[in-house]
Design a protein around this motif. Structure first.
Motif, PDB file in Angstrom:
ATOM      1  N   UNK A  92     -44.407 -46.365 -25.630  1.00 40.28           N
ATOM      2  CA  UNK A  92     -43.669 -45.490 -24.711  1.00 40.28           C
ATOM      3  C   UNK A  92     -42.771 -44.570 -25.527  1.00 40.28           C
ATOM      4  N   UNK A  93     -42.336 -43.463 -24.918  1.00 31.51           N
ATOM      5  CA  UNK A  93     -41.442 -42.536 -25.615  1.00 31.51           C
ATOM      6  C   UNK A  93     -40.007 -43.011 -25.396  1.00 31.51           C
ATOM      7  N   UNK A  94     -39.354 -43.544 -26.428  1.00 28.36           N
ATOM      8  CA  UNK A  94     -38.066 -44.222 -26.218  1.00 28.36           C
ATOM      9  C   UNK A  94     -36.927 -43.284 -25.836  1.00 28.36           C
ATOM     10  N   UNK A  95     -37.078 -41.979 -26.103  1.00 30.00           N
ATOM     11  CA  UNK A  95     -35.978 -41.063 -25.812  1.00 30.00           C
ATOM     12  C   UNK A  95     -36.053 -40.528 -24.393  1.00 30.00           C
ATOM     13  N   UNK A 137     -34.356 -46.508 -19.455  1.00 28.78           N
ATOM     14  CA  UNK A 137     -35.077 -46.172 -20.676  1.00 28.78           C
ATOM     15  C   UNK A 137     -35.976 -47.344 -21.068  1.00 28.78           C
ATOM     16  N   UNK A 139     -36.348 -49.002 -23.666  1.00 24.11           N
ATOM     17  CA  UNK A 139     -35.652 -50.061 -24.395  1.00 24.11           C
ATOM     18  C   UNK A 139     -34.918 -51.042 -23.500  1.00 24.11           C
TER      19      UNK A 139
ATOM     20  N   UNK B 266     -46.342 -43.220 -31.693  1.00 21.07           N
ATOM     21  CA  UNK B 266     -45.812 -42.122 -30.894  1.00 21.07           C
ATOM     22  C   UNK B 266     -46.747 -40.913 -30.928  1.00 21.07           C
ATOM     23  N   UNK B 291     -32.756 -36.944 -33.909  1.00 22.62           N
ATOM     24  CA  UNK B 291     -31.706 -37.887 -33.533  1.00 22.62           C
ATOM     25  C   UNK B 291     -31.442 -38.879 -34.658  1.00 22.62           C
ATOM     26  N   UNK B 369     -30.342 -43.850 -26.861  1.00 19.13           N
ATOM     27  CA  UNK B 369     -31.041 -44.461 -25.734  1.00 19.13           C
ATOM     28  C   UNK B 369     -31.935 -45.590 -26.206  1.00 19.13           C
ATOM     29  N   UNK B 370     -31.710 -46.050 -27.448  1.00 18.69           N
ATOM     30  CA  UNK B 370     -32.669 -47.024 -27.979  1.00 18.69           C
ATOM     31  C   UNK B 370     -32.444 -48.419 -27.387  1.00 18.69           C
TER      32      UNK B 370
END
Ligand SMILES: Nc1ncnc2c1ncn2[C@@H]1O[C@H](COP(=O)(O)OP(=O)(O)OP(=O)(O)O)[C@@H](O)[C@H]1O
Ligand SMILES: [Mg+2]
Lengths: 245, 373
Positions: A92-95, A137, A139, B266, B291, B369-370
Motif C-alpha cells: 500500500x502507499x503509506x503516505x 493510513x 500504518x 512501491x 519526506x 503518517x508512517x
C-alpha cells in the motif's frame, strides 16, 4: 468455446544464465479460477508477474484479454488496466489514506472525477468489509485489513483479471481467514483469478484448476479434487505430502 | 504438613530511600550521577558561565549605545559599537539601491514575505493559488520592480543592489531552483537510459568535486571568454546560475538517498495499477522519498544560505560584503567596529538558518503518517 483471458504460448525467461521459466503453456478462460502452487523458487511469482509485465519474458507469446504483450508501451498500459494485482506484502502507499490509495489510479489513470472515484472506492471498501477505515493510513491497520485494502485498491480499476501472489503468506493465522473470505466472495462474483497460494482449502473451495510448478515448468495441472487425491507426477506427490502434513 | 512460600498479605509500603527521593536527589540524578560526570558538569557549567558573561559584558554592559561617530567606540575598554550598526542598518538591507527608490524593494519584501508565509503556514487556505503566485508571478513582479527600465520605472542596475536584498535573492533563487533541478538530476542518475544517466552522473560529480568559489569564478571570469564578444551577461545573473547549478548537484545526491529508501514494492504496486513513470514518481515515489530526506534537504538549504556570502568574491555586495565594506568607513573605523559588525552578521545569518531548521522539524512531524509500531 469460451474466450481466453490469458494465453501463454511457449514462454521462456532467463535471469542471466538461470532459466527461470521453461516452455510455459497456459490458457486461462474468462471466469476461470486458477491456483498455482509449487516449491519455493519454482517460478510461480515470475510467471504471474509476466502477465502484467512486472517481469519481461524473452521468448514466446503472452496475450492478455486479446492484447499481445510486446515492447509496445501502449499495449503494456492497456494490459495493466485489465489486470489487478495483490502482493504478498500488500505494497500500500503509506503516505496516502486508505481512501486515497483506492482513488489514486482511477483519478490519474482513468481520469475519473474525484467524487465518482470515491464512490467506487467506498463501494469496494464495503465489499472487503472495512469502509470505516477509509480515512486511516495503512500504518494504522492490521495486516489482514491492509491486504483487504490492497484488494479493494486493485478492484477500483475494474480489472477483468486479478493476480494474487501469496496474499496470505505474510499474515498471522487469525487474519488469513478474513482475506480468504474476500477472495472467495470475489471468485463467486465471477472474477477471473490467478492465485499463487498454498491455502489448499481455498483451492478446493474455489479453483477450477490447480497448477503445480517446479523448476520453472508446469509439471501438472488438474481439477482440484483429482489434483489432491490423485496426483500423477512423483514431484507433485512429494510436494503435496510436505504441505499437507 | 503444608508449607506456603507465597505471601498472602501485602508487605507494608516502605518510604522511598532518601537517596532517590526529593529535589536534591533528582538534581543529582540529572547532573552528577557519578563523581566523574559530576566533574564534567562542573567544568562545562564554569565554561558556559564564563562565555555567557563575557559576551554579555561586551555586548551589553560595556557597549556603546549612542554616538555620532567612532570616537566613543575607540575608548579603551569599550564593548560593542552599536551606533555603527544603527548608522549602517539601511545600507545592510538595501545595499546602494537609490534611497528615493527603496519603496520598490520594500514592495518586493512585502509581497514575498506575505506569499511565503501563506505557503508555509498550513492553516492558510488557497495553497495552489499562492504557489502559482510565489513561483510564477512574484519573480516577474520582483524582477520588473527591482530592475526598472519599464512602465516608467527608473532603471536600477544590479551593481547598485546589495545587502540582505541580494543575499535573499541569491538564496531564494538557489533554493527554489535547486530542488526541482536536483530531483531531475537524481532521477536522471537512476535512469535506465545510458546517455541520460552518464550526463547526470557526470554533471553531479564534476560540480560536487569543485568548490563553489571556483564555480563562481568560472561563471564570472571564464564564461565570458567563451561567449561571442559584446555579450556579457549580468554579474548577479551569472552568480545566480552558478549557485543554482551548484546546489542542484548537492540536492540531487540528497534526493537520490531518499529514492534509495523506497522499497521496490512501491514501484511494482504503482505499475500494477497502471501509473505511468512520471505519475508514479510524482504521486507515489517522490512524496515518500522527499519526506525521508527533509533533514538533508533543509541542511542543503542552510548551507546554501550561508554559501551565498561567497558571491562577495566576484564583487557582489551581498549582506556579508556590505557589512565588511562598512568597516573601512573613516567615520566608523574603530577597534570594536569589526567585532560588532561580525557579531551582528552572525546573529542575522543564525536567525534565518535557525528558523529554517525549526520549520523543517515542524513539517516533519506534520507529515509523519508512517505510524510505525
Ligand atoms: N531479479 C531476479 N534476478 C535473478 N534471479 C531471480 C530474480 N527474481 C527471482 N529470481 C530467481 O528465480 C527463481 C524463481 O523465483 P520466483 O520468485 O518466481 O519463485 P517463487 O516460485 O515465487 O518462490 P516463492 O514461493 O519463494 O515465492 C528463484 O530461484 C529466484 O532466485
Ligand atoms: Mg513468490
Amino acid at each position: 468455446m469460451t474466450e481466453s483471458a490469458v494465453v501463454m504460448k511457449s514462454v521462456n525467461k532467463w535471469y542471466g544464465q538461470f532459466h527461470v521459466l521453461r516452455d510455459i503453456n497456459l490458457d486461462v478462460k474468462k471466469g476461470e479460477r486458477i491456483v498455482i502452487c509449487g516449491p519455493s523458487g519454482s517460478g510461480k511469482s515470475t510467471m504471474i508477474r509476466c502477465i502484467n509485465r512486472l517481469e519481461e519474458h524473452q521468448q514466446g507469446d503472452i496475450i492478455v484479454d486479446g492484447i499481445p504483450l510486446t515492447t509496445n508501451v501502449k499495449n503494456i498500459d492497456d494490459v495493466r488496466r485489465e489486470v489487478g494485482m495483490v502482493f504478498q506484502h500488500f505494497n500500500l502507499f503509506p503516505h496516502l489514506t486508505v481512501l486515497e490509495n483506492c482513488t489514486l489510479a482511477p483519478m490519474w489513470v482513468r481520469k475519473e472525477p474525484k467524487a465518482q472515484a470515491e464512490e467506487t472506492a467506498m463501494k469496494f471498501l464495503k465489499r472487503v468489509k472495512i469502509p470505516e477505515q477509509a480515512l486511516k493510513y495503512p500504518g494504522q491497520l492490521s495486516g489482514g485489513q491492509q491486504q483487504r485494502v490492497a484488494i479493494a485498491r486493485a478492484l477500483c480499476m475494474n480489472p477483468k483479471i486479478m493476480l494474487f501472489d501469496e496474499p496470505t503468506s505474510a499474515l498471522d493465522p487469525e487474519m488469513i481467514k478474513e482475506v480468504l473470505d474476500v477472495m472467495v466472495d470475489l471468485a463467486q462474483g465471477g472474477m477471473t483469478m490467478l492465485c499463487v497460494t498454498h491455502e489448499m482449502a481455498f483451492a478446493r473451495q474455489v479453483a477450477n484448476r490447480v497448477i503445480f510448478m517446479d523448476q520453472g515448468q508446469i509439471v501438472e495441472q488438474n481439477e482440484p479434487n483429482e489434483f489432491f487425491l490423485n496426483p500423477q507426477s512423483p514431484r507433485t506427490k512429494l510436494f503435496l505430502e510436505q504441505i499437507l502434513h | 504438613m503444608s508449607l506456603s512460600y507465597v505471601r498472602t498479605i501485602d508487605a507494608p509500603k516502605l518510604p522511598a530511600p532518601t537517596t532517590t527521593a526529593g529535589t536534591w536527589a533528582k538534581l543529582r540524578e540529572r547532573f552528577a550521577p557519578t563523581p566523574l560526570s559530576g566533574l564534567g558538569t562542573l567544568v562545562i557549567a564554569v565554561f558556559l558561565a564564563w562565555a555567557i558573561w563575557s559576551i554579555f559584558q561586551w555586548a551589553i554592559i560595556d557597549a556603546v549605545w549612542t554616538a555620532p561617530d567612532r570616537e566613543p567606540c575607540n575608548a579603551p575598554g569599550a564593548g560593542a559599537c552599536w551606533p555603527f550598526v544603527q548608522a549602517k542598518a539601511l545600507q545592510w538591507v538595501y545595499g546602494f539601491y537609490p534611497i528615493e527608490l527603496r519603496w520598490r524593494p520594500n514592495i518586493v519584501f512585502l509581497l514575498g514575505g506575505l506569499s511565503l508565509a501563506g505557503l508555509l503556514i498550513p492553516k492558510i487556505p488557497f495553497k495552489g493559488w499562492n504557489a502559482l503566485f510565489f513561483f510564477l508571478a512574484f519573480p516577474i513582479i520582483a524582477y520588473v520592480l527591482l530592475t526598472g527600465g519599464r512602465f516608467g520605472l527608473e532603471e536600477v542596475g544590479t551593481e547598485q543592489w546589495g545587502g540582505l536584498l541580494v543575499t535573499l535573492i541569491v538564496a531564494i533563487t538557489g533554493i527554489v531552483a535547486s530542488l526541482p533541478l536536483g530531483i531531475l538530476l537524481a532521477l536522471g542518475r537512476r535512469s535506465k537510459m545510458p546517455v541520460v544517466r552518464t550526463l547526470c552522473t557526470g554533471f553531479i560529480e564534476i560540480v560536487r568535486g569543485v568548490p563553489l568559489i571556483t564555480v563562481l569564478f568560472m561563471a564570472s571570469v571564464m564564461f565570458p571568454l567563451f561567449m561571442p564578444p559584446g555579450i556579457n551577461p549580468d554579474k548577479l545573473l551569472k552568480a545566480l546560475v552558478g549557485v543554482g547549478l551548484f546546489s542542484a548537484a548537492y540536492m540531487a545526491e540528497v534526493v537520490r538517498g531518499g529514492l534509495q529508501a523506497i522499497p521496490k514494492g512501491q514501484y511494482e504496486a504503482s505499475m500494477a495499477v497502471g501509473l505511468s513513470y512520471w505519475r508514479m514518481m510524482l504521486l507515489v515515489v517522490m512524496p515518500q522519498a522527499l519526506k525521508v530526506v527533509i533533514p538533508g534537504i533543509v541542511n542543503s538549504f542552510i548551507s546554501l544560505f550561508k554559501d551565498t556570502s561567497l558571491v562577495s568574491i566576484i564583487g557582489i555586495f551581498d549582506l556579508f560584503n556590505i557589512v565588511q565594506s562598512g568597516f573601512n568607513d573613516a567615520k566608523w573605523a574603530s577597534a570594536q567596529t569589526g567585532n560588532t559588525g561580525y557579531f551582528a552578521l552572525a546573529l542575522i545569518y543564525w536567525v534565518f538558518c535557525f528558523s529554517m531548521s525549526r520549520y523543517s522539524q515542524f513539517i516533519e512531524r506534520r507529515l509523519n503518517t508512517s505510524y510505525t509500531r
